[in-house]
Design a protein around this motif. Structure first.
Motif, PDB file in Angstrom:
ATOM      1  N   THR A 190       0.824  -1.200   0.000  1.00 48.70           N
ATOM      2  CA  THR A 190       0.000   0.000   0.000  1.00 48.70           C
ATOM      3  C   THR A 190       0.861   1.254   0.000  1.00 48.70           C
ATOM      4  OG1 THR A 190      -1.734   1.211   1.141  1.00 48.70           O
ATOM      5  CG2 THR A 190      -0.211   0.015   2.523  1.00 48.70           C
ATOM      6  N   ASN A 191       0.350   2.317  -0.643  1.00 48.21           N
ATOM      7  CA  ASN A 191       1.103   3.549  -0.728  1.00 48.21           C
ATOM      8  C   ASN A 191       0.655   4.561   0.313  1.00 48.21           C
ATOM      9  OD1 ASN A 191      -1.368   4.116  -1.783  1.00 48.21           O
ATOM     10  ND2 ASN A 191      -0.644   4.572  -3.855  1.00 48.21           N
ATOM     11  N   GLN A 192      -0.033   4.105   1.328  1.00 43.18           N
ATOM     12  CA  GLN A 192      -0.442   5.010   2.401  1.00 43.18           C
ATOM     13  C   GLN A 192       0.579   4.967   3.537  1.00 43.18           C
ATOM     14  OE1 GLN A 192      -3.282   6.615   1.376  1.00 43.18           O
ATOM     15  NE2 GLN A 192      -2.910   5.278  -0.353  1.00 43.18           N
ATOM     16  N   GLU A 193       0.644   6.070   4.271  1.00 38.34           N
ATOM     17  CA  GLU A 193       1.518   6.127   5.442  1.00 38.34           C
ATOM     18  C   GLU A 193       0.705   6.680   6.601  1.00 38.34           C
ATOM     19  OE1 GLU A 193       4.795   8.516   4.283  1.00 38.34           O
ATOM     20  OE2 GLU A 193       5.524   7.099   2.781  1.00 38.34           O
ATOM     21  N   HIS A 194      -0.322   5.955   6.972  1.00 35.84           N
ATOM     22  CA  HIS A 194      -1.217   6.449   8.011  1.00 35.84           C
ATOM     23  C   HIS A 194      -0.569   6.291   9.380  1.00 35.84           C
ATOM     24  CE1 HIS A 194      -4.428   5.294   4.868  1.00 35.84           C
ATOM     25  NE2 HIS A 194      -3.923   6.482   4.624  1.00 35.84           N
ATOM     26  N   GLY A 195      -1.272   6.755  10.367  1.00 33.93           N
ATOM     27  CA  GLY A 195      -0.694   6.743  11.702  1.00 33.93           C
ATOM     28  C   GLY A 195      -0.116   8.096  12.079  1.00 33.93           C
ATOM     29  N   VAL A 196      -0.189   9.064  11.157  1.00 28.95           N
ATOM     30  CA  VAL A 196       0.252  10.419  11.468  1.00 28.95           C
ATOM     31  C   VAL A 196      -0.733  11.032  12.462  1.00 28.95           C
ATOM     32  CG1 VAL A 196       0.717  12.701  10.509  1.00 28.95           C
ATOM     33  CG2 VAL A 196       1.247  10.655   9.172  1.00 28.95           C
ATOM     34  N   PRO A 197      -0.260  11.591  13.552  1.00 28.87           N
ATOM     35  CA  PRO A 197      -1.187  12.175  14.531  1.00 28.87           C
ATOM     36  C   PRO A 197      -2.030  13.281  13.913  1.00 28.87           C
ATOM     37  CG  PRO A 197       1.028  11.985  15.439  1.00 28.87           C
ATOM     38  CD  PRO A 197       1.141  11.686  13.981  1.00 28.87           C
ATOM     39  N   ALA A 198      -3.303  13.303  14.246  1.00 33.26           N
ATOM     40  CA  ALA A 198      -4.184  14.354  13.750  1.00 33.26           C
ATOM     41  C   ALA A 198      -3.930  15.645  14.520  1.00 33.26           C
ATOM     42  CB  ALA A 198      -5.646  13.928  13.914  1.00 33.26           C
ATOM     43  N   ASP A 199      -4.224  16.751  13.859  1.00 30.47           N
ATOM     44  CA  ASP A 199      -4.095  18.053  14.497  1.00 30.47           C
ATOM     45  C   ASP A 199      -5.137  18.151  15.619  1.00 30.47           C
ATOM     46  OD1 ASP A 199      -4.039  20.681  15.262  1.00 30.47           O
ATOM     47  OD2 ASP A 199      -4.283  21.510  13.243  1.00 30.47           O
ATOM     48  N   PRO A 200      -4.706  18.237  16.868  1.00 28.58           N
ATOM     49  CA  PRO A 200      -5.673  18.256  17.985  1.00 28.58           C
ATOM     50  C   PRO A 200      -6.579  19.478  17.967  1.00 28.58           C
ATOM     51  CG  PRO A 200      -3.456  18.785  18.751  1.00 28.58           C
ATOM     52  CD  PRO A 200      -3.321  18.321  17.334  1.00 28.58           C
ATOM     53  N   ALA A 201      -6.170  20.517  17.252  1.00 28.49           N
ATOM     54  CA  ALA A 201      -6.987  21.724  17.198  1.00 28.49           C
ATOM     55  C   ALA A 201      -8.048  21.649  16.096  1.00 28.49           C
ATOM     56  CB  ALA A 201      -6.093  22.937  16.973  1.00 28.49           C
ATOM     57  N   ASP A 202      -8.011  20.577  15.325  1.00 32.68           N
ATOM     58  CA  ASP A 202      -8.932  20.437  14.191  1.00 32.68           C
ATOM     59  C   ASP A 202      -9.743  19.157  14.346  1.00 32.68           C
ATOM     60  OD1 ASP A 202     -10.260  20.540  11.785  1.00 32.68           O
ATOM     61  OD2 ASP A 202      -8.543  19.851  10.611  1.00 32.68           O
ATOM     62  N   PRO A 203     -10.973  19.251  14.829  1.00 33.60           N
ATOM     63  CA  PRO A 203     -11.793  18.046  15.016  1.00 33.60           C
ATOM     64  C   PRO A 203     -11.996  17.243  13.744  1.00 33.60           C
ATOM     65  CG  PRO A 203     -12.792  19.942  16.120  1.00 33.60           C
ATOM     66  CD  PRO A 203     -11.667  20.477  15.282  1.00 33.60           C
ATOM     67  N   ARG A 204     -12.074  17.904  12.595  1.00 33.89           N
ATOM     68  CA  ARG A 204     -12.269  17.184  11.342  1.00 33.89           C
ATOM     69  C   ARG A 204     -11.067  16.298  11.024  1.00 33.89           C
ATOM     70  NH1 ARG A 204     -15.482  14.430   7.899  1.00 33.89           N
ATOM     71  NH2 ARG A 204     -15.139  14.975   5.699  1.00 33.89           N
ATOM     72  N   SER A 205      -9.862  16.792  11.265  1.00 31.06           N
ATOM     73  CA  SER A 205      -8.665  15.974  11.050  1.00 31.06           C
ATOM     74  C   SER A 205      -8.675  14.738  11.943  1.00 31.06           C
ATOM     75  CB  SER A 205      -7.396  16.790  11.316  1.00 31.06           C
ATOM     76  OG  SER A 205      -7.185  17.749  10.304  1.00 31.06           O
ATOM     77  N   ALA A 206      -9.077  14.917  13.208  1.00 31.32           N
ATOM     78  CA  ALA A 206      -9.150  13.789  14.130  1.00 31.32           C
ATOM     79  C   ALA A 206     -10.191  12.774  13.664  1.00 31.32           C
ATOM     80  CB  ALA A 206      -9.489  14.292  15.533  1.00 31.32           C
ATOM     81  N   GLN A 207     -11.313  13.277  13.162  1.00 34.19           N
ATOM     82  CA  GLN A 207     -12.360  12.393  12.656  1.00 34.19           C
ATOM     83  C   GLN A 207     -11.858  11.593  11.452  1.00 34.19           C
ATOM     84  OE1 GLN A 207     -15.675  14.112  10.339  1.00 34.19           O
ATOM     85  NE2 GLN A 207     -17.043  13.198  11.882  1.00 34.19           N
ATOM     86  N   LEU A 208     -11.189  12.256  10.526  1.00 39.20           N
ATOM     87  CA  LEU A 208     -10.667  11.567   9.343  1.00 39.20           C
ATOM     88  C   LEU A 208      -9.603  10.544   9.731  1.00 39.20           C
ATOM     89  CD1 LEU A 208     -10.370  14.566   6.841  1.00 39.20           C
ATOM     90  CD2 LEU A 208     -12.050  12.717   6.795  1.00 39.20           C
ATOM     91  N   ALA A 209      -8.758  10.895  10.691  1.00 34.42           N
ATOM     92  CA  ALA A 209      -7.721   9.959  11.130  1.00 34.42           C
ATOM     93  C   ALA A 209      -8.336   8.694  11.712  1.00 34.42           C
ATOM     94  CB  ALA A 209      -6.822  10.637  12.160  1.00 34.42           C
ATOM     95  N   ALA A 210      -9.384   8.841  12.515  1.00 33.18           N
ATOM     96  CA  ALA A 210     -10.042   7.681  13.118  1.00 33.18           C
ATOM     97  C   ALA A 210     -10.700   6.808  12.061  1.00 33.18           C
ATOM     98  CB  ALA A 210     -11.073   8.148  14.141  1.00 33.18           C
ATOM     99  N   ARG A 211     -11.338   7.435  11.094  1.00 26.31           N
ATOM    100  CA  ARG A 211     -12.000   6.671  10.044  1.00 26.31           C
ATOM    101  C   ARG A 211     -10.997   5.979   9.131  1.00 26.31           C
ATOM    102  NH1 ARG A 211     -16.864  10.924   8.411  1.00 26.31           N
ATOM    103  NH2 ARG A 211     -18.293  10.340  10.103  1.00 26.31           N
ATOM    104  N   LEU A 212      -9.896   6.663   8.834  1.00 24.61           N
ATOM    105  CA  LEU A 212      -8.829   6.025   8.059  1.00 24.61           C
ATOM    106  C   LEU A 212      -8.283   4.796   8.774  1.00 24.61           C
ATOM    107  CD1 LEU A 212      -6.670   8.978   6.649  1.00 24.61           C
ATOM    108  CD2 LEU A 212      -7.625   7.099   5.302  1.00 24.61           C
ATOM    109  N   ALA A 213      -8.079   4.922  10.070  1.00 22.05           N
ATOM    110  CA  ALA A 213      -7.549   3.806  10.843  1.00 22.05           C
ATOM    111  C   ALA A 213      -8.498   2.613  10.810  1.00 22.05           C
ATOM    112  CB  ALA A 213      -7.289   4.242  12.286  1.00 22.05           C
TER     113      ALA A 213
END
Length: 249
Positions: free
Chosen positions: A2-25
């Protein structure tokens, strides 16, 4: 691989980034589990389908390690690609494409996954050749979209299985185009496993004549496990990562 490199911490100040990170995981977990269940050694590539969602979400996804995004309308995709302006992001056109849009699509797309007729192949070939001369862009990866329904060409689009070989030959004959493989959508209301098994058989026949056409783009949020079981190399996942279409107005 796979060409993804997930696991990058989401920006804690941006709820949308945290939401996307959880869904990606969660999607990555499903992909990993299905890959193991299928006895495969490597996961398919994930294309995150970002249609109807803002360019800001693509920027967030890129920060989380996503490198491949899919769009199905040229006007939206062209504007979004220009706004994002991130060379790390590869744009894949996955929707039905009119031949007169070829000139626009080749300006940003690394692949067109909905090639379904000779006229479109010719239009893409001319557009890519012109763009390669002026910009030095790479070859355009072309996926032949195959209809897995009995009444090919209706409903979810695609060429008839009987027409795949002639389309493949035409793609290979165009400078600037590269035959990547096949793409399909499971028929509505049908068994996705049976559909993707059929697609795998068509792919096997194609590779006898065109051994480099190894890609199979299949599987969305609701049927990715079946697609992986039958050899998908690319998955197109939208709603399970980005959620439902944003409200307009």
């Amino acid at each position: 691989m796979t060409n993804q490199e997930h696991g990058v911490p989401a920006d804690p100040a941006d709820p949308r980034s945290a939401q996307l990170a959880a869904r990606l995981a969660e999607v990555d977990r499903r992909i990993a589990d299905a890959t193991t269940a299928a006895g495969r050694s490597s996961k398919p590539n994930l294309i995150v389908v970002t249609k109807f969602h803002p360019a800001a979400d693509v920027v967030r996804l890129a920060a989380l390690g996503v490198r491949d995004v899919g769009e199905n309308r040229d006007q939206e995709a062209a504007a979004k690609a220009a706004e994002v302006g991130d060379p790390r992001v590869r744009w894949h056109f996955i929707g039905q494409l009119q031949s007169n849009k070829a000139k626009s699509v080749v300006k940003y797309a690394s692949s067109v996954q909905s090639v379904d007729r000779i006229q479109l192949v010719d239009a893409l070939g001319k557009a890519v050749a012109r763009h390669m001369d002026t910009s030095g862009r790479a070859e355009l990866d072309c996926f032949i979209q195959v209809s897995l329904e009995d009444d090919a060409g209706d409903h979810r689009g695609g060429a008839r299985p009987a027409d795949v070989m002639s389309l493949a030959d035409r793609i290979e004959g165009q400078a600037g185009l590269r035959l990547a493989g096949l793409m399909a959508v499971a028929p509505l209301g049908g068994d996705p496993g049976s559909a993707f098994e059929k697609l795998a058989g068509i792919s096997e026949e194609l590779r006898v004549v065109h051994p480099g056409a190894t890609a199979i783009s299949a599987g969305m949020s609701q049927d990715l496990e079946a697609a992986i079981k039958f050899g998908a190399t690319h998955l197109r996942i939208g709603s399970d990562i980005l959620g439902s279409r944003p409200a307009v107005g």
